[in-house]
Design a protein around this motif. Structure first.
Motif, PDB file in Angstrom:
ATOM      1  N   LYS A 163      -5.794  -1.597  -7.206  1.00  0.00           N
ATOM      2  CA  LYS A 163      -7.055  -0.781  -6.432  1.00  0.00           C
ATOM      3  C   LYS A 163      -6.576   0.641  -5.935  1.00  0.00           C
ATOM      4  CE  LYS A 163     -11.349  -1.497  -3.962  1.00  0.00           C
ATOM      5  NZ  LYS A 163     -12.139  -2.395  -3.088  1.00  0.00           N
ATOM      6  N   THR A 164      -7.546   1.696  -6.236  1.00  0.00           N
ATOM      7  CA  THR A 164      -7.122   2.915  -5.829  1.00  0.00           C
ATOM      8  C   THR A 164      -8.367   3.440  -4.762  1.00  0.00           C
ATOM      9  OG1 THR A 164      -6.029   3.428  -7.603  1.00  0.00           O
ATOM     10  CG2 THR A 164      -6.647   5.381  -6.006  1.00  0.00           C
ATOM     11  N   LEU A 165      -7.946   3.546  -3.480  1.00  0.00           N
ATOM     12  CA  LEU A 165      -9.109   3.819  -2.724  1.00  0.00           C
ATOM     13  C   LEU A 165      -9.119   5.403  -2.391  1.00  0.00           C
ATOM     14  CD1 LEU A 165      -8.282   1.006  -0.216  1.00  0.00           C
ATOM     15  CD2 LEU A 165     -10.337   0.878  -1.593  1.00  0.00           C
ATOM     16  N   ARG A 166     -10.402   5.873  -2.090  1.00  0.00           N
ATOM     17  CA  ARG A 166     -10.732   7.105  -1.545  1.00  0.00           C
ATOM     18  C   ARG A 166     -11.502   7.234  -0.573  1.00  0.00           C
ATOM     19  NH1 ARG A 166      -9.303   7.542  -7.066  1.00  0.00           N
ATOM     20  NH2 ARG A 166      -7.893   9.152  -7.756  1.00  0.00           N
ATOM     21  N   PRO A 167     -10.788   7.003   0.743  1.00  0.00           N
ATOM     22  CA  PRO A 167     -11.941   6.646   1.713  1.00  0.00           C
ATOM     23  C   PRO A 167     -12.539   7.869   2.486  1.00  0.00           C
ATOM     24  CG  PRO A 167      -9.775   6.495   2.322  1.00  0.00           C
ATOM     25  CD  PRO A 167      -9.690   6.431   1.011  1.00  0.00           C
ATOM     26  N   ALA A 168     -11.839   9.116   2.293  1.00  0.00           N
ATOM     27  CA  ALA A 168     -12.389  10.186   2.714  1.00  0.00           C
ATOM     28  C   ALA A 168     -12.075  11.582   1.802  1.00  0.00           C
ATOM     29  CB  ALA A 168     -11.801  10.643   4.210  1.00  0.00           C
ATOM     30  N   PRO A 169     -13.093  11.652   0.985  1.00  0.00           N
ATOM     31  CA  PRO A 169     -12.720  12.752  -0.388  1.00  0.00           C
ATOM     32  C   PRO A 169     -12.144  14.060   0.413  1.00  0.00           C
ATOM     33  CG  PRO A 169     -14.431  11.411  -0.818  1.00  0.00           C
ATOM     34  CD  PRO A 169     -14.193  11.099   0.656  1.00  0.00           C
TER      35      PRO A 169
ATOM     36  N   LYS B 182      -4.211  13.677  -2.610  1.00  0.00           N
ATOM     37  CA  LYS B 182      -4.005  13.221  -1.266  1.00  0.00           C
ATOM     38  C   LYS B 182      -5.035  12.373  -0.462  1.00  0.00           C
ATOM     39  CE  LYS B 182      -5.997  17.452   0.847  1.00  0.00           C
ATOM     40  NZ  LYS B 182      -5.745  18.544   1.808  1.00  0.00           N
ATOM     41  N   GLU B 183      -6.169  12.469  -1.250  1.00  0.00           N
ATOM     42  CA  GLU B 183      -7.156  11.400  -0.759  1.00  0.00           C
ATOM     43  C   GLU B 183      -6.804   9.996  -1.219  1.00  0.00           C
ATOM     44  OE1 GLU B 183     -10.617  12.115  -4.182  1.00  0.00           O
ATOM     45  OE2 GLU B 183     -10.492  13.568  -2.477  1.00  0.00           O
ATOM     46  N   ALA B 184      -6.282   9.777  -2.248  1.00  0.00           N
ATOM     47  CA  ALA B 184      -5.835   8.493  -2.782  1.00  0.00           C
ATOM     48  C   ALA B 184      -5.038   7.689  -2.023  1.00  0.00           C
ATOM     49  CB  ALA B 184      -5.610   8.560  -4.165  1.00  0.00           C
ATOM     50  N   VAL B 185      -5.172   6.468  -2.202  1.00  0.00           N
ATOM     51  CA  VAL B 185      -4.339   5.099  -1.658  1.00  0.00           C
ATOM     52  C   VAL B 185      -4.208   4.194  -2.558  1.00  0.00           C
ATOM     53  CG1 VAL B 185      -3.493   3.585  -0.064  1.00  0.00           C
ATOM     54  CG2 VAL B 185      -4.654   5.960   0.854  1.00  0.00           C
ATOM     55  N   HIS B 186      -2.896   3.996  -3.073  1.00  0.00           N
ATOM     56  CA  HIS B 186      -3.122   2.723  -4.107  1.00  0.00           C
ATOM     57  C   HIS B 186      -2.758   1.354  -3.448  1.00  0.00           C
ATOM     58  CE1 HIS B 186      -3.107   5.649  -7.324  1.00  0.00           C
ATOM     59  NE2 HIS B 186      -2.049   6.361  -6.949  1.00  0.00           N
TER      60      HIS B 186
ATOM     61  N   TRP C 224       0.806  -1.189  -0.004  1.00  0.00           N
ATOM     62  CA  TRP C 224      -0.224   0.064   0.052  1.00  0.00           C
ATOM     63  C   TRP C 224       0.970   1.209   0.016  1.00  0.00           C
ATOM     64  CZ3 TRP C 224      -5.433  -0.224   1.713  1.00  0.00           C
ATOM     65  CH2 TRP C 224      -6.138  -1.276   1.733  1.00  0.00           C
ATOM     66  N   VAL C 225       0.303   2.279  -0.644  1.00  0.00           N
ATOM     67  CA  VAL C 225       1.262   3.360  -0.680  1.00  0.00           C
ATOM     68  C   VAL C 225       0.298   4.728  -0.914  1.00  0.00           C
ATOM     69  CG1 VAL C 225       1.593   3.485  -3.580  1.00  0.00           C
ATOM     70  CG2 VAL C 225       3.438   4.597  -2.057  1.00  0.00           C
ATOM     71  N   ASP C 226       0.480   5.704  -0.282  1.00  0.00           N
ATOM     72  CA  ASP C 226      -0.352   6.925  -0.394  1.00  0.00           C
ATOM     73  C   ASP C 226      -0.014   7.769  -1.133  1.00  0.00           C
ATOM     74  OD1 ASP C 226       1.757   8.436   1.013  1.00  0.00           O
ATOM     75  OD2 ASP C 226       1.184   7.647   3.117  1.00  0.00           O
ATOM     76  N   VAL C 227      -0.645   8.832  -1.564  1.00  0.00           N
ATOM     77  CA  VAL C 227      -0.364  10.022  -2.555  1.00  0.00           C
ATOM     78  C   VAL C 227      -0.454  11.370  -1.610  1.00  0.00           C
ATOM     79  CG1 VAL C 227      -1.088  11.297  -4.400  1.00  0.00           C
ATOM     80  CG2 VAL C 227      -1.397   8.725  -4.269  1.00  0.00           C
ATOM     81  N   PHE C 228       0.492  11.510  -0.678  1.00  0.00           N
ATOM     82  CA  PHE C 228       0.624  12.324   0.633  1.00  0.00           C
ATOM     83  C   PHE C 228       0.810  13.660   0.048  1.00  0.00           C
ATOM     84  CE2 PHE C 228       2.112  14.253   4.185  1.00  0.00           C
ATOM     85  CZ  PHE C 228       1.371  13.489   5.350  1.00  0.00           C
TER      86      PHE C 228
ATOM     87  N   VAL D 203      -9.405   6.181  11.958  1.00  0.00           N
ATOM     88  CA  VAL D 203      -8.534   5.142  11.714  1.00  0.00           C
ATOM     89  C   VAL D 203      -9.561   4.272  10.848  1.00  0.00           C
ATOM     90  CG1 VAL D 203      -7.277   3.203  12.526  1.00  0.00           C
ATOM     91  CG2 VAL D 203      -6.608   5.435  12.904  1.00  0.00           C
ATOM     92  N   ILE D 204      -9.161   3.732   9.937  1.00  0.00           N
ATOM     93  CA  ILE D 204      -9.951   2.693   8.948  1.00  0.00           C
ATOM     94  C   ILE D 204      -9.273   1.394   9.181  1.00  0.00           C
ATOM     95  CG2 ILE D 204     -11.423   2.570   6.845  1.00  0.00           C
ATOM     96  CD1 ILE D 204     -10.987   5.200   6.309  1.00  0.00           C
ATOM     97  N   VAL D 205     -10.338   0.384   9.496  1.00  0.00           N
ATOM     98  CA  VAL D 205      -9.632  -0.812   9.252  1.00  0.00           C
ATOM     99  C   VAL D 205     -10.192  -1.614   8.177  1.00  0.00           C
ATOM    100  CG1 VAL D 205      -9.818  -3.125  10.663  1.00  0.00           C
ATOM    101  CG2 VAL D 205     -10.213  -1.149  11.916  1.00  0.00           C
ATOM    102  N   TYR D 206      -9.456  -2.403   7.385  1.00  0.00           N
ATOM    103  CA  TYR D 206      -9.606  -3.001   6.385  1.00  0.00           C
ATOM    104  C   TYR D 206      -9.135  -4.230   6.317  1.00  0.00           C
ATOM    105  CZ  TYR D 206      -9.953   1.378   3.454  1.00  0.00           C
ATOM    106  OH  TYR D 206     -10.451   2.700   2.935  1.00  0.00           O
TER     107      TYR D 206
END
Length: 518
Positions: free
Chosen positions: A448-454, A433-437, A424-428, A481-484
């Motif tokens: 997959k690219t997640l955007r858990p908090a636009p 910045k909302e994206a995580v790959h 997992w890597v963020d786009v800090f 803190v989000i649990v996956y």
């Protein structure tokens, strides 16, 4: 018990000792007229002091003193004030301050302070606070949980830490920390004690089992991070100000030795960071202003010897460039480092004591967040980039870049687990910045690219002990803190928190799990 928010009267009184500040050689000081100085102090207080401290000694941001700015020219400082600084949380003030104000502030940080800071052995000893002797505290925890699957979550927003059950993901306890924890907490080998470092130099030993602070000491004025030895008996602290490494006894944080950081010619340096090297039984430190790496063995445990006799000597290793950021291979034989201003990395063989390879890595690789895994029969290193939208995957035999994985922007943290097929890597940094790959470690493709908090920064993943679950932070005052589920990538739970930054799993950190930071 809450952490104390002020240093002791004795320590505070001896922090400023007149105009004899010669801790290290830095940038050439600037002189301002009295009216210029007054205006600059007012601007600094209004715009800068919340992060850099009212006395410029550092807080969330680093100290801003001429002796601390040897690698930043005034022209560069003006640009940073106007435009911010890539890969940091330094904002741009170009729309708030005019050109004259920007120039004045740039000059101001190169003026010598009216009262020059010192922090001596005596200051360190005077600051020590012992709340408990560890032997007086019960060895049985006050709660029921898998003690090796606990998490500590640092909440930067209001300077607290939450202890989290790694099976149920329910909070066990929340306690106040020192201001601006930095460098990540480090555990004792059995996971019972945790050691925190704050930007302003406070080191805190906390008993997780008894939910209480054991001891504290102020080891410096501006601190980078700390490391705990694999035998659990000593703690090494890396400082920006003053330029030194501070060796402490882990029991109650008694001072063993201060190592002034300077080369054979007497030139001094800040310390970029210090880490424990478990197979070597040593601490490894990279230097900010000298082209050297230092290796220091653990101190002798024979307390019949004097502290000076117990303290080991430094082994300096020459390198090709300054090391702002670095990473170890799993065997701790190789150190892979990079400079903020360099166009590549260098590989240091710690056994041979020399640089053996270079790595072509343009941009600004964040090697401190690098991870390793096995790919097609070879071990690879993957690192995000603080300036460019890519993750570089490198063959650790040939040191060739196998692939640059394109991302939606510069990233800061990268994480995985030995049992997980994904990294997992963020786009800090930047607008995404909302994206995580999520990257498949077998195909080197983003699956997959997640955007858990636009609109909010999503960053820093940490896995649980067996790699089946993971935590992701939403870095916001109204954060979570989000649990996956680590295999299905499905969200399972959200825990409200106040700007949660790092999460630190006891098993991963004490076992040096491949895929997490050490």
């Amino acid at each position: 018990m809450n952490f104390r928010n002020l240093i002791s009267a004795a320590a505070l009184g001896s922090l400023f000792l007149g105009s004899s500040f010669n801790v290290y050689a830095g940038a050439k000081p600037v002189t301002l007229t009295e009216p210029e100085l007054q205006e600059a102090e007012s601007l600094f207080k209004a715009q800068c002091s919340s992060c850099h401290g009212t006395q410029r000694l550092g807080g969330m941001g680093p100290a801003l003193l001429p002796d601390n700015l040897s690698r930043l020219r005034k022209t560069q400082a003006s640009d940073v004030i106007a435009n911010g600084r890539a890969a940091t949380q330094m904002p741009a003030f170009g729309s708030i301050l005019n050109k004259d104000q920007q120039s004045l502030l740039a000059n101001y940080i190169y003026t010598q302070p009216k009262l020059s800071p010192q922090w001596s052995d005596e200051n360190i000893k005077a600051s020590q606070i012992i709340n408990h002797q560890p032997s007086d505290l019960p060895a049985k925890p006050k709660f029921e949980a898998d003690l090796m699957n606990l998490f500590l979550v640092v909440e930067l927003g209001d300077h607290h830490v939450t202890l989290l059950n790694g099976d149920t993901f329910e909070p066990i306890h929340r306690f106040k920390s020192r201001f601006a924890l930095h460098g990540g907490p480090k555990y004792s080998p059995d996971g019972r004690f945790v050691y925190f470092a704050s930007r302003d130099g406070w080191i805190t030993k906390y008993d997780i089992y008894n939910l209480t602070v054991v001891a504290e000491v102020r080891a410096g004025v501006n601190t980078r991070n700390l490391a705990v030895s694999s035998d659990g008996k000593s703690v090494m602290v890396a400082n920006y100000l003053p330029n030194n490494l501070v060796l402490l006894d882990s029991e109650t944080l008694d001072l063993i030795k201060v190592y002034p950081v300077e080369n054979a010619e007497g030139k001094s340096s800040r310390v970029s960071a210090v880490y424990n090297a478990p197979p070597r039984n040593t601490f490894i430190a990279a230097l900010k202003d000298l082209k050297e790496v230092w290796e220091i063995p653990y101190p002798s445990s024979d307390k019949s010897k004097s502290k000076e006799e117990r303290a080991p000597k430094v082994r300096p290793i020459a390198v090709n460039d300054y090391l702002d950021d670095f990473f170890f291979d799993p065997d701790y034989k190789l150190l892979i480092g990079a400079s903020r201003d360099s166009a590549g990395g260098q590989v240091v063989d710690l056994d041979l004591g020399k640089v053996t390879s270079s790595i072509p890595l343009p941009g600004m690789p964040h090697l401190g967040s690098g991870i390793t895994w096995d790919y097609q029969g070879k071990q690879v290193l993957a690192t995000p980039n603080l300036k460019e939208g890519k993750v570089s995957v490198i063959d650790m035999k040939t040191w060739k870049v196998i692939k640059d994985i394109k991302t939606e922007g510069p990233g800061f943290f990268m994480r995985s687990h030995e049992q997980s097929p994904y990294a997992w890597v963020d786009v800090f940094f930047g607008p995404n910045k909302e994206a995580v790959h999520v990257i498949d470690k077998n195909t080197l493709e983003i699956v997959k690219t997640l955007r858990p908090a636009p609109g909010k920064t999503a960053a820093h993943v940490e896995f649980n002990k067996d790699g089946s679950k993971l935590l992701l932070s939403i870095w916001d005052m109204d954060g979570e803190v989000i649990v996956y589920d680590a295999n299905t990538l499905e969200e399972e739970k959200r825990l409200p928190m106040v700007k949660p930054s790092g999460k630190y799993n006891v098993w991963n950190k004490t076992q040096y799990e491949r895929g997490t930071s050490h």
